[in-house]
Design a protein around this motif. Sequence first.
Motif, mmCIF file in Angstrom:
data_model
loop_
_atom_site.group_PDB
_atom_site.id
_atom_site.type_symbol
_atom_site.label_atom_id
_atom_site.label_comp_id
_atom_site.label_asym_id
_atom_site.label_seq_id
_atom_site.Cartn_x
_atom_site.Cartn_y
_atom_site.Cartn_z
ATOM 1 N N LYS A 1 0.784 -0.860 -0.269
ATOM 2 C CA LYS A 1 0.137 -0.113 0.122
ATOM 3 C C LYS A 1 0.911 1.233 -0.013
ATOM 4 O O LYS A 1 0.434 2.076 -0.515
ATOM 5 C CB LYS A 1 -0.739 -0.132 1.335
ATOM 6 C CG LYS A 1 -2.379 -1.278 1.582
ATOM 7 C CD LYS A 1 -2.822 -1.214 2.282
ATOM 8 C CE LYS A 1 -3.706 -2.431 2.957
ATOM 9 N NZ LYS A 1 -4.263 -2.696 3.745
ATOM 10 N N LYS A 2 2.194 1.482 1.043
ATOM 11 C CA LYS A 2 2.969 2.510 0.987
ATOM 12 C C LYS A 2 3.374 2.370 -0.268
ATOM 13 O O LYS A 2 3.951 3.795 -0.866
ATOM 14 C CB LYS A 2 4.256 2.215 1.820
ATOM 15 C CG LYS A 2 4.871 3.759 1.585
ATOM 16 C CD LYS A 2 6.013 3.206 2.750
ATOM 17 C CE LYS A 2 6.811 4.420 3.033
ATOM 18 N NZ LYS A 2 8.119 4.086 3.559
ATOM 19 N N LEU A 3 3.845 1.189 -1.065
ATOM 20 C CA LEU A 3 4.130 1.557 -2.047
ATOM 21 C C LEU A 3 3.846 2.415 -2.880
ATOM 22 O O LEU A 3 4.496 3.282 -4.183
ATOM 23 C CB LEU A 3 5.157 0.171 -3.373
ATOM 24 C CG LEU A 3 5.585 -0.018 -4.268
ATOM 25 C CD1 LEU A 3 6.739 0.154 -4.282
ATOM 26 C CD2 LEU A 3 5.979 -1.479 -4.445
ATOM 27 N N PHE A 4 2.629 1.802 -3.151
ATOM 28 C CA PHE A 4 1.354 2.571 -4.470
ATOM 29 C C PHE A 4 1.018 3.911 -4.156
ATOM 30 O O PHE A 4 0.789 4.506 -4.632
ATOM 31 C CB PHE A 4 0.152 1.621 -4.730
ATOM 32 C CG PHE A 4 0.365 0.772 -5.857
ATOM 33 C CD1 PHE A 4 -0.068 0.263 -6.861
ATOM 34 C CD2 PHE A 4 0.143 -0.882 -5.014
ATOM 35 C CE1 PHE A 4 0.074 -0.240 -7.590
ATOM 36 C CE2 PHE A 4 0.810 -1.970 -5.801
ATOM 37 C CZ PHE A 4 -0.118 -1.904 -7.564
ATOM 38 N N ARG A 5 1.685 4.395 -2.834
ATOM 39 C CA ARG A 5 0.849 5.283 -2.547
ATOM 40 C C ARG A 5 1.834 6.575 -2.810
ATOM 41 O O ARG A 5 2.080 8.063 -3.236
ATOM 42 C CB ARG A 5 1.032 6.103 -0.797
ATOM 43 C CG ARG A 5 -0.461 5.411 -0.718
ATOM 44 C CD ARG A 5 -0.121 6.328 0.830
ATOM 45 N NE ARG A 5 0.672 5.938 2.013
ATOM 46 C CZ ARG A 5 0.407 4.514 2.227
ATOM 47 N NH1 ARG A 5 -0.772 4.290 2.381
ATOM 48 N NH2 ARG A 5 1.216 3.918 3.461
ATOM 49 N N LEU A 6 3.658 6.181 -2.810
ATOM 50 C CA LEU A 6 4.599 6.315 -3.211
ATOM 51 C C LEU A 6 4.611 6.585 -5.098
ATOM 52 O O LEU A 6 5.097 7.522 -5.230
ATOM 53 C CB LEU A 6 6.898 5.733 -2.622
ATOM 54 C CG LEU A 6 6.035 5.873 -1.386
ATOM 55 C CD1 LEU A 6 7.443 4.893 -1.494
ATOM 56 C CD2 LEU A 6 6.374 7.690 -1.166
ATOM 57 N N ILE A 7 4.078 5.350 -5.567
ATOM 58 C CA ILE A 7 3.657 5.503 -7.283
ATOM 59 C C ILE A 7 3.189 6.090 -7.471
ATOM 60 O O ILE A 7 3.654 7.122 -8.696
ATOM 61 C CB ILE A 7 3.584 4.201 -7.406
ATOM 62 C CG1 ILE A 7 4.943 2.887 -7.510
ATOM 63 C CG2 ILE A 7 3.172 3.730 -9.139
ATOM 64 C CD1 ILE A 7 4.824 1.539 -7.754
#
Length: 509
Positions: free
Chosen positions: A223-229
């Motif tokens: 989820k954090k990865l997608f927030r950064l992406i």
Amino acid sequence: MEKKIVNTTFYITLIGVITKLIGFVKQTVIANFYGATGQTDAFFLSSGFVSDTSYLICTTLSITFLSMYIDSKNNETEEKRSAFTSSVIMVFEMLAFFVGVLIYVFSPQISSFLAVGYDADQLVSVVKYMHLFSFLIMLQVLITILGTVLNAEKKFLPYQMIGAIQSIVIILSIFCFSGKFGIYALVVSFILAYFCQFLFLCLFAKKYIRVVITNPLKDSRIKKLFRLIAPLLISYGIIEINQIVDKMVSTYLGEGVLSALSYSQVINSSINQLFVVSVGTVIFSYFTDYVSKGKEKEIKESLGQMLVLVSMILLPISIMLAFDAKEIVRVVYERGSFDQTAVNNTALAQTGYAFGLCFLGIRELLIRTHYAYQDTKRPTITSVISVLSNILLSVVLSRYIGILGITLASSISIGISVILLSITLRRHIKELKEILILNKKKYMKIACAAFSLVFYSVLLGKAGLNFYLELMLLLIGGGSIYLLVLCLLKMEEVTSVVNIIAVKLKIKK
């Protein structure tokens, strides 16, 4: 600057030189066998769209995944890191498959939109090639994940070598099969190259990757990865739209213009990959590690020195590319089916790109520094402003100066982004202005040396020499004059680089 950063950059640049030389051979082989025609336009348009779409997904993934992988490596167990990597593979392979299906199904509509100036026969070729290339995105995602893990583990060289593998596969395929299969030898070799790149990286990455069964939906890191992406997708998505607009504009300028634009991009991107991306890759990995460990002093010192070094290297290259664009294009491409019209168009495009080369290097460093702080929002805003200005300038300038207007607009927009990124980076490095002021004498020395090179290039251009001789004198004589002026001005970076090369070549001073 830490010695290991310089050493790693040296080795990557050396591998990059070899890779790009092979890449140039590949492009000259393509130009020799196929020239700049409607068929090559269709190939470059379809392969370019799939590659650009892959680039959008994979670049945003590699930037955010590398940062989080390093955090996991420093703060979590190997088991948790393996679970995170496995989750990333599962999620992005599914995403890549979905995107591939969309490209395959809607390729007629996409082709009609991209190639608004093409006739029916050319559109059929574009659709056919796009069908063949659509699912390569899945392989590119795997290649990116393997390469990112290797970069995070400070094993940079294998990922830098995959370009050479692609070039070798394409060259061999064209020589062996073009006589029988024509342009389809190029099409099939493009696909085969992806498989070879993947297998090559597997040999090196298997030591660091252990695939386990996970549930990505329950992993908060995904989820954090997608927030950064998310902001990066917007940023790079806007860039892709800009490239699409450039290609659309080029289709109105006549047959072969899009191919000329693609050939000039190869020269420009080769220099970019060699001196910009290689440095940016190393800096990003080390800077991310520094941020994770709170080493602010190392970031400031390294950034200041790398900005000077990149400017010192790229400014003379951009001058040479601008003043002798036609001679360079003739040496690289003019043979076989590559005629004088193709030379002129490619040279004009190359001249426009040359003006932005130095800005491109500075922009890469500034962006990577933002990303090391896990700041993807501000570079995204900057990219949107830069690309919108690029689109506007490309449409306007192409009406008056043709293909030169498209590439010149790109260079101007890169300069705009450098100014904006310098402002936004001060949020993380408050002393950025002081760092630049501290190095202003060095920038003045570089400017003086660059002016001497411009003066020499102008005189050389008026001498009326054979283009091979002129190019040789520009590279050897111009480079020597530039270095001599820097030495006379006591530019310490020149001495440092010479010493590094001497040590690596075991030359006693």
